[in-house]
Design a protein around this motif. Sequence first.
Motif, mmCIF file in Angstrom:
data_model
loop_
_atom_site.group_PDB
_atom_site.id
_atom_site.type_symbol
_atom_site.label_atom_id
_atom_site.label_comp_id
_atom_site.label_asym_id
_atom_site.label_seq_id
_atom_site.Cartn_x
_atom_site.Cartn_y
_atom_site.Cartn_z
ATOM 1 N N MET A 101 -3.697 -60.985 -30.046
ATOM 2 C CA MET A 101 -4.466 -62.147 -29.652
ATOM 3 C C MET A 101 -5.830 -61.976 -29.569
ATOM 4 S SD MET A 101 -3.079 -64.674 -26.843
ATOM 5 C CE MET A 101 -1.599 -64.718 -27.511
ATOM 6 N N ASN A 102 -6.652 -62.979 -29.825
ATOM 7 C CA ASN A 102 -8.144 -62.930 -29.652
ATOM 8 C C ASN A 102 -8.603 -63.314 -28.361
ATOM 9 O OD1 ASN A 102 -8.857 -65.576 -30.000
ATOM 10 N ND2 ASN A 102 -8.764 -65.451 -32.170
ATOM 11 N N ILE A 103 -10.039 -62.794 -28.028
ATOM 12 C CA ILE A 103 -10.446 -63.314 -26.783
ATOM 13 C C ILE A 103 -10.457 -64.928 -26.462
ATOM 14 C CG2 ILE A 103 -12.899 -63.383 -27.351
ATOM 15 C CD1 ILE A 103 -13.365 -61.945 -24.550
ATOM 16 N N SER A 104 -10.700 -65.775 -27.420
ATOM 17 C CA SER A 104 -10.609 -66.815 -27.078
ATOM 18 C C SER A 104 -9.433 -67.690 -26.833
ATOM 19 C CB SER A 104 -11.370 -67.907 -28.456
ATOM 20 O OG SER A 104 -10.639 -67.799 -29.387
ATOM 21 N N ASP A 105 -8.393 -67.204 -27.794
ATOM 22 C CA ASP A 105 -6.750 -67.569 -27.288
ATOM 23 C C ASP A 105 -6.504 -67.077 -25.715
ATOM 24 O OD1 ASP A 105 -6.591 -68.610 -29.912
ATOM 25 O OD2 ASP A 105 -5.781 -66.688 -30.723
ATOM 26 N N VAL A 106 -7.053 -65.646 -25.495
ATOM 27 C CA VAL A 106 -6.494 -65.220 -24.377
ATOM 28 C C VAL A 106 -7.400 -66.143 -23.324
ATOM 29 C CG1 VAL A 106 -6.995 -63.455 -22.709
ATOM 30 C CG2 VAL A 106 -6.165 -62.964 -24.971
ATOM 31 N N ALA A 107 -8.463 -66.604 -23.351
ATOM 32 C CA ALA A 107 -9.073 -67.392 -22.329
ATOM 33 C C ALA A 107 -8.295 -68.895 -22.147
ATOM 34 C CB ALA A 107 -10.640 -67.722 -22.953
ATOM 35 N N SER B 275 -9.611 -53.425 -32.747
ATOM 36 C CA SER B 275 -9.295 -53.372 -34.246
ATOM 37 C C SER B 275 -10.268 -52.322 -34.877
ATOM 38 C CB SER B 275 -9.019 -54.645 -34.908
ATOM 39 O OG SER B 275 -10.201 -55.235 -34.772
ATOM 40 N N GLY B 276 -9.983 -52.111 -36.201
ATOM 41 C CA GLY B 276 -10.847 -51.240 -36.988
ATOM 42 C C GLY B 276 -12.398 -52.045 -37.101
ATOM 43 N N ASN B 277 -12.310 -53.489 -37.127
ATOM 44 C CA ASN B 277 -13.734 -54.276 -37.103
ATOM 45 C C ASN B 277 -14.315 -54.208 -35.584
ATOM 46 O OD1 ASN B 277 -12.061 -56.163 -36.107
ATOM 47 N ND2 ASN B 277 -12.278 -57.660 -37.784
ATOM 48 N N GLY B 278 -13.648 -53.902 -34.710
ATOM 49 C CA GLY B 278 -14.347 -53.863 -33.304
ATOM 50 C C GLY B 278 -14.009 -54.889 -32.716
ATOM 51 N N TYR B 279 -12.997 -55.865 -33.108
ATOM 52 C CA TYR B 279 -12.706 -56.994 -32.323
ATOM 53 C C TYR B 279 -11.405 -56.556 -31.447
ATOM 54 C CZ TYR B 279 -14.961 -60.161 -35.424
ATOM 55 O OH TYR B 279 -15.910 -60.718 -36.377
ATOM 56 N N ARG B 280 -11.520 -57.112 -30.087
ATOM 57 C CA ARG B 280 -10.596 -57.177 -29.139
ATOM 58 C C ARG B 280 -9.625 -57.579 -29.492
ATOM 59 N NH1 ARG B 280 -15.273 -58.877 -27.039
ATOM 60 N NH2 ARG B 280 -16.344 -57.681 -25.242
ATOM 61 N N SER B 281 -8.295 -56.653 -29.461
ATOM 62 C CA SER B 281 -6.969 -57.367 -29.507
ATOM 63 C C SER B 281 -5.976 -57.167 -28.352
ATOM 64 C CB SER B 281 -6.166 -56.210 -30.608
ATOM 65 O OG SER B 281 -5.047 -56.972 -30.984
ATOM 66 N N PHE B 282 -5.704 -58.240 -27.715
ATOM 67 C CA PHE B 282 -5.059 -58.345 -26.532
ATOM 68 C C PHE B 282 -3.518 -58.328 -26.304
ATOM 69 C CE2 PHE B 282 -9.166 -59.890 -25.589
ATOM 70 C CZ PHE B 282 -9.690 -59.656 -24.538
ATOM 71 N N PRO C 241 -12.672 -67.788 -18.288
ATOM 72 C CA PRO C 241 -13.824 -67.913 -19.227
ATOM 73 C C PRO C 241 -13.856 -66.682 -20.061
ATOM 74 C CG PRO C 241 -14.701 -68.600 -16.992
ATOM 75 C CD PRO C 241 -13.201 -67.952 -16.910
ATOM 76 N N VAL C 242 -14.259 -66.896 -21.250
ATOM 77 C CA VAL C 242 -14.393 -65.723 -22.223
ATOM 78 C C VAL C 242 -15.452 -64.731 -21.483
ATOM 79 C CG1 VAL C 242 -15.530 -64.924 -24.395
ATOM 80 C CG2 VAL C 242 -13.947 -66.752 -24.246
ATOM 81 N N LYS C 243 -16.490 -65.038 -20.935
ATOM 82 C CA LYS C 243 -17.432 -64.172 -20.175
ATOM 83 C C LYS C 243 -16.804 -63.449 -19.030
ATOM 84 C CE LYS C 243 -22.074 -64.342 -18.153
ATOM 85 N NZ LYS C 243 -23.266 -65.411 -17.649
ATOM 86 N N THR C 244 -15.856 -63.970 -18.298
ATOM 87 C CA THR C 244 -15.057 -63.362 -17.492
ATOM 88 C C THR C 244 -14.255 -62.175 -17.960
ATOM 89 O OG1 THR C 244 -15.321 -65.238 -15.840
ATOM 90 C CG2 THR C 244 -13.677 -63.542 -15.588
ATOM 91 N N ILE C 245 -13.657 -62.565 -19.115
ATOM 92 C CA ILE C 245 -12.608 -61.553 -19.612
ATOM 93 C C ILE C 245 -13.663 -60.399 -20.194
ATOM 94 C CG2 ILE C 245 -11.164 -61.119 -21.602
ATOM 95 C CD1 ILE C 245 -10.344 -64.121 -21.283
ATOM 96 N N ARG C 246 -14.822 -60.631 -20.734
ATOM 97 C CA ARG C 246 -15.710 -59.521 -21.143
ATOM 98 C C ARG C 246 -16.146 -58.725 -19.799
ATOM 99 N NH1 ARG C 246 -18.514 -63.537 -25.015
ATOM 100 N NH2 ARG C 246 -17.409 -63.326 -26.699
ATOM 101 N N GLU D 22 -13.591 -56.557 -18.691
ATOM 102 C CA GLU D 22 -13.443 -55.313 -19.465
ATOM 103 C C GLU D 22 -14.567 -54.392 -19.094
ATOM 104 O OE1 GLU D 22 -13.276 -53.853 -24.193
ATOM 105 O OE2 GLU D 22 -13.805 -55.978 -23.919
ATOM 106 N N ASP D 23 -15.762 -54.814 -19.110
ATOM 107 C CA ASP D 23 -17.091 -53.987 -18.873
ATOM 108 C C ASP D 23 -16.551 -53.022 -17.674
ATOM 109 O OD1 ASP D 23 -18.175 -54.991 -21.095
ATOM 110 O OD2 ASP D 23 -19.501 -56.460 -19.929
ATOM 111 N N ILE D 24 -16.215 -53.733 -16.530
ATOM 112 C CA ILE D 24 -16.061 -52.825 -15.497
ATOM 113 C C ILE D 24 -14.522 -52.465 -15.225
ATOM 114 C CG2 ILE D 24 -17.672 -54.431 -14.132
ATOM 115 C CD1 ILE D 24 -15.091 -55.615 -12.717
ATOM 116 N N GLY D 25 -14.026 -52.156 -16.594
ATOM 117 C CA GLY D 25 -12.768 -51.245 -16.391
ATOM 118 C C GLY D 25 -11.395 -51.901 -15.956
ATOM 119 N N LEU D 26 -11.338 -53.088 -15.444
ATOM 120 C CA LEU D 26 -10.170 -53.702 -14.726
ATOM 121 C C LEU D 26 -9.157 -54.057 -16.047
ATOM 122 C CD1 LEU D 26 -11.519 -56.429 -12.299
ATOM 123 C CD2 LEU D 26 -10.241 -54.163 -11.840
ATOM 124 N N ILE D 27 -9.653 -54.373 -17.171
ATOM 125 C CA ILE D 27 -8.712 -54.324 -18.193
ATOM 126 C C ILE D 27 -9.205 -53.403 -19.554
ATOM 127 C CG2 ILE D 27 -7.836 -56.697 -17.980
ATOM 128 C CD1 ILE D 27 -9.532 -57.599 -20.293
#
Length: 129
Positions: free
Chosen positions: A1-7, A31-38, A13-18, A21-26
């Motif tokens: 599932m991509n980040i907008s669907d997860v949001a 994927s191979g192209n670098g997209y997040r897969s939740f 908000p997408v910004k919060t999800i990112r 991730e940046d601070i290591g909570l999730i």
Amino acid sequence: MNISDVAKRTGLPVKTIRYYEDIGLIAPARSGNGYRSFSDSDIHKLAFLGRARSLGFGIDACRGLLRLYNDKSRASADVKKLAQEHLAEIDQKLSELHQMRDTLSHLIETCAGNDRPDCPILADLASEC
């Protein structure tokens, strides 16, 4: 599932999800192209974090709550202690807010609110503690 669907699904908000991730909570897979897969687990953690944050828990407390949630040998006493500490912080903030309200209410009552320049509100703000 991509980040907008997860949001949409978590209400975060997408910004919060990112940020989480940046601070290591999730740590969603990439994927191979670098997209997040939740995963469903990631979505559950994000919903958990959203609920904890809505109750006012800070990031460090959320980190602790997640750690306890994932520890199946945890003692509920540890969770209760963390929640009690947070409740004490909330009670302290409420007490401070009540004091601020009482002080401001008193200052408003003492101000004539007329065309004269003297004002007890400004005098109090200008006074040294």
